[in-house]
Design a protein around this motif. Sequence first.
Motif, PDB file in Angstrom:
ATOM      1  N   GLU A 199       0.849  -1.188   0.000  1.00 61.47           N
ATOM      2  CA  GLU A 199       0.000   0.000   0.000  1.00 61.47           C
ATOM      3  C   GLU A 199       0.886   1.240   0.000  1.00 61.47           C
ATOM      4  O   GLU A 199       1.941   1.250   0.647  1.00 61.47           O
ATOM      5  CB  GLU A 199      -0.911   0.023   1.233  1.00 61.47           C
ATOM      6  CG  GLU A 199      -1.928  -1.101   1.267  1.00 61.47           C
ATOM      7  CD  GLU A 199      -2.918  -1.032   0.116  1.00 61.47           C
ATOM      8  OE1 GLU A 199      -3.380   0.079  -0.225  1.00 61.47           O
ATOM      9  OE2 GLU A 199      -3.223  -2.094  -0.461  1.00 61.47           O
ATOM     10  N   ALA A 200       0.487   2.259  -0.718  1.00 60.63           N
ATOM     11  CA  ALA A 200       1.208   3.528  -0.677  1.00 60.63           C
ATOM     12  C   ALA A 200       1.273   3.988   0.777  1.00 60.63           C
ATOM     13  O   ALA A 200       0.290   3.895   1.517  1.00 60.63           O
ATOM     14  CB  ALA A 200       0.503   4.566  -1.541  1.00 60.63           C
ATOM     15  N   GLY A 201       2.440   4.419   1.210  1.00 54.67           N
ATOM     16  CA  GLY A 201       2.637   4.864   2.585  1.00 54.67           C
ATOM     17  C   GLY A 201       3.158   3.788   3.518  1.00 54.67           C
ATOM     18  O   GLY A 201       3.549   4.078   4.651  1.00 54.67           O
ATOM     19  N   GLU A 202       3.186   2.535   3.073  1.00 53.08           N
ATOM     20  CA  GLU A 202       3.690   1.443   3.906  1.00 53.08           C
ATOM     21  C   GLU A 202       5.224   1.552   4.001  1.00 53.08           C
ATOM     22  O   GLU A 202       5.895   1.835   3.012  1.00 53.08           O
ATOM     23  CB  GLU A 202       3.289   0.112   3.269  1.00 53.08           C
ATOM     24  CG  GLU A 202       3.493  -1.087   4.141  1.00 53.08           C
ATOM     25  CD  GLU A 202       2.914  -2.368   3.555  1.00 53.08           C
ATOM     26  OE1 GLU A 202       3.125  -3.404   4.195  1.00 53.08           O
ATOM     27  OE2 GLU A 202       2.268  -2.338   2.489  1.00 53.08           O
ATOM     28  N   PRO A 203       5.805   1.323   5.184  1.00 51.03           N
ATOM     29  CA  PRO A 203       7.255   1.430   5.335  1.00 51.03           C
ATOM     30  C   PRO A 203       8.000   0.435   4.428  1.00 51.03           C
ATOM     31  O   PRO A 203       7.629  -0.738   4.337  1.00 51.03           O
ATOM     32  CB  PRO A 203       7.498   1.089   6.809  1.00 51.03           C
ATOM     33  CG  PRO A 203       6.196   1.375   7.482  1.00 51.03           C
ATOM     34  CD  PRO A 203       5.138   1.040   6.461  1.00 51.03           C
ATOM     35  N   PRO A 217       5.902   5.106  -2.142  1.00 55.62           N
ATOM     36  CA  PRO A 217       5.235   6.310  -2.655  1.00 55.62           C
ATOM     37  C   PRO A 217       4.028   5.963  -3.515  1.00 55.62           C
ATOM     38  O   PRO A 217       3.911   4.849  -4.031  1.00 55.62           O
ATOM     39  CB  PRO A 217       6.322   6.963  -3.507  1.00 55.62           C
ATOM     40  CG  PRO A 217       7.125   5.808  -4.013  1.00 55.62           C
ATOM     41  CD  PRO A 217       7.117   4.794  -2.884  1.00 55.62           C
ATOM     42  N   ASP A 218       3.126   6.938  -3.676  1.00 55.97           N
ATOM     43  CA  ASP A 218       2.077   6.805  -4.682  1.00 55.97           C
ATOM     44  C   ASP A 218       2.777   6.736  -6.028  1.00 55.97           C
ATOM     45  O   ASP A 218       3.748   7.449  -6.261  1.00 55.97           O
ATOM     46  CB  ASP A 218       1.145   8.021  -4.671  1.00 55.97           C
ATOM     47  CG  ASP A 218       0.249   8.044  -3.454  1.00 55.97           C
ATOM     48  OD1 ASP A 218      -0.057   6.967  -2.913  1.00 55.97           O
ATOM     49  OD2 ASP A 218      -0.133   9.145  -3.032  1.00 55.97           O
ATOM     50  N   THR A 237      11.844   5.522   4.691  1.00 60.88           N
ATOM     51  CA  THR A 237      11.147   5.695   3.425  1.00 60.88           C
ATOM     52  C   THR A 237       9.898   4.823   3.382  1.00 60.88           C
ATOM     53  O   THR A 237       9.922   3.673   3.799  1.00 60.88           O
ATOM     54  CB  THR A 237      12.075   5.326   2.247  1.00 60.88           C
ATOM     55  OG1 THR A 237      13.216   6.182   2.290  1.00 60.88           O
ATOM     56  CG2 THR A 237      11.381   5.480   0.912  1.00 60.88           C
ATOM     57  N   ALA A 238       8.834   5.408   2.851  1.00 63.48           N
ATOM     58  CA  ALA A 238       7.588   4.682   2.662  1.00 63.48           C
ATOM     59  C   ALA A 238       7.360   4.478   1.166  1.00 63.48           C
ATOM     60  O   ALA A 238       7.933   5.187   0.335  1.00 63.48           O
ATOM     61  CB  ALA A 238       6.424   5.463   3.267  1.00 63.48           C
TER      62      ALA A 238
END
Length: 79
Positions: free
Chosen positions: A17-21, A62-63, A59-60
């Motif tokens: 998922e976008a935003g996941e570490p 990104p979209d 960092t996560a």
Amino acid sequence: MTITVHFLPDDVRVTAEAGEPLLTVAERAGLRIPTGCLMGSCHACEVDLDGEPVCGCITAIPDSATGKVIVDCASDPGW
């Protein structure tokens, strides 16, 4: 948003998922990114994310307009 994460050089793909570490995604894929300080200062966890160097520990995912990102874990020949 679901993103396909392609880890190189192992050629492993996993969805995230976008935003996941990033470290969490790598672990779920069965990969280990070396870490040190876990604050982005030591750069032990540096990888290339879509061609740009990033510290994996801060960092996560990104979209992505394309729905995929490439993480190159072998960009540093010293490892």
